[in-house]
Design an enzyme around this catalytic site. Sequence first.
Site, PDB file in Angstrom:
ATOM      1  CG  ASP A   1     -22.921  46.394  -2.889  1.00 36.88           C
ATOM      2  OD1 ASP A   1     -22.343  47.031  -3.790  1.00 36.88           O
ATOM      3  OD2 ASP A   1     -23.786  46.891  -2.156  1.00 36.88           O
ATOM      4  CD  GLU A  49     -21.513  54.188  -6.674  1.00 38.07           C
ATOM      5  OE1 GLU A  49     -21.953  53.044  -6.474  1.00 38.07           O
ATOM      6  OE2 GLU A  49     -20.325  54.504  -6.512  1.00 38.07           O
ATOM      7  CG  HIS A  50     -27.320  55.268  -7.527  1.00 41.67           C
ATOM      8  ND1 HIS A  50     -28.281  54.752  -6.688  1.00 41.67           N
ATOM      9  CD2 HIS A  50     -26.475  55.972  -6.750  1.00 41.67           C
ATOM     10  CE1 HIS A  50     -28.024  55.152  -5.441  1.00 41.67           C
ATOM     11  NE2 HIS A  50     -26.925  55.881  -5.446  1.00 41.67           N
ATOM     12  CB  THR A  51     -25.089  51.856 -13.465  1.00 38.93           C
ATOM     13  OG1 THR A  51     -23.950  51.492 -12.665  1.00 38.93           O
ATOM     14  CG2 THR A  51     -24.904  53.275 -13.969  1.00 38.93           C
TER      15      THR A  51
HETATM   16  C1  GLA Z   1     -25.682  50.313  -2.809  1.00 40.84           C
HETATM   17  C2  GLA Z   1     -26.330  49.049  -3.371  1.00 40.84           C
HETATM   18  C3  GLA Z   1     -25.689  48.668  -4.705  1.00 40.84           C
HETATM   19  C4  GLA Z   1     -25.668  49.858  -5.674  1.00 40.84           C
HETATM   20  C5  GLA Z   1     -25.090  51.094  -4.994  1.00 40.84           C
HETATM   21  C6  GLA Z   1     -25.182  52.333  -5.848  1.00 40.84           C
HETATM   22  O1  GLA Z   1     -24.348  50.045  -2.483  1.00 40.84           O
HETATM   23  O2  GLA Z   1     -26.188  47.990  -2.467  1.00 40.84           O
HETATM   24  O3  GLA Z   1     -26.387  47.575  -5.261  1.00 40.84           O
HETATM   25  O4  GLA Z   1     -26.958  50.113  -6.172  1.00 40.84           O
HETATM   26  O5  GLA Z   1     -25.755  51.364  -3.755  1.00 40.84           O
HETATM   27  O6  GLA Z   1     -24.373  52.210  -6.970  1.00 40.84           O
END
Ligand code: GLA
Length: 386
Positions: free
Chosen positions: A171, A34-36
Amino acid sequence: MNVQTMIDVFKDKFPQSGPPVAAAAPGRVNLIGEHTDYNDGFVLPMAINDQIILIGSLRSDRQVHLYSMDFEEASVFSLDAIEASADTPWSNYIRGICVMYQKTTRLQGMNIVLQGRVPQGAGLSSSAALEVAAALLVKTLHGIRISSTALVKLAQSAENEFVGVQCGIMDQFVSMLGKQDHVLFLDCRSLDYELVPAPFSGTRVIVVDSGVKRGLVDSEYNKRRAQCSDAVDLLRDSLPDIQSLRDVELKHLPLINSLPNELAKRARHVVTENARVLQAVNHLRREDITSFGELMNQSHISLRDDYEVSCRELDLLVDMAWSIPGTLGSRMTGAGFGGCTVSLVEESASDAFTTQIKTHYKENCGISPRVFVYQASKGAHILPLA
Ligand code: GLA
């Protein structure tokens, strides 16, 4: 969701149209990493069995006529002057896709009906699903030759440049390239990916929507991005060759810890999270879901304490999950500040898990949480129409 009903609505709204084409794209849940993605790092999401479907056909002019069955609302725009709509914000994802295609390809007008089952505003990427389904529909109707990866980038740029959200690529990527019974291990720098069989036959992937939607998400998301890049700038004094936090390794933790406190915490999360994803993939390959679950728990702690993107409600859901026998792992998922948790739960315990979470969360927060049991599903595809 019944495609025949969509066809009936399509014929009713657009009686002059030729036979439509249908494109479907799923939402996603991220299991770890997450947040990578915007740090050039690693992620491990899976496409879910909730999807958005668009059915459409070409027009002979340059008008795009949209009808959303969920909002029972129409939206119309001209391909010659595409502007964002404040009245029908859902249409902006499709407008953005048209803008991006038109940078290289002159499009024809279209009639489109859409309907989605991906829960909206829950952090399950209903917007990415809509962008990817729209991109696939436009490609198919116009016969545009574009690779899957290029289509994913186009969908991401619609979100970044037109909708104005600075999301990473995870995503859209998994919505396009997910596969049934597999999780997607993605290197967000090279975009190399591997579909890893998900050994979840005796377990359930349970997603719980906290029902919390914080306005903070976008501003805090952008702030985290900026802090990561500030951390890289400072770390470059000692590690001149690094381009992003992806290039910083666990052995550099002492260096990270010498950064100003907040930046140290942000960088520490990203570096340890990348390492956790690599370990998690190895556990999956060995079908060791107990160790996999343990990494999910560590990921949550890191997101809560170092990246500081969790919130009281998400922590509560995760704490509850951890205390329920049969839970192998549980963490917040997605951008944070609300949205969902994801838990890996033994099949035999999944009913008790759902009941207990629903009861206790309602008692503590006054909200009845939505609970979804998801299977790893296939990515975007064209549906055969009878
Ligand atoms: C949101 C963003 C993704 C990702 C996540 C965190 O979903 O759309 O690209 O950065 O946050 O992992």
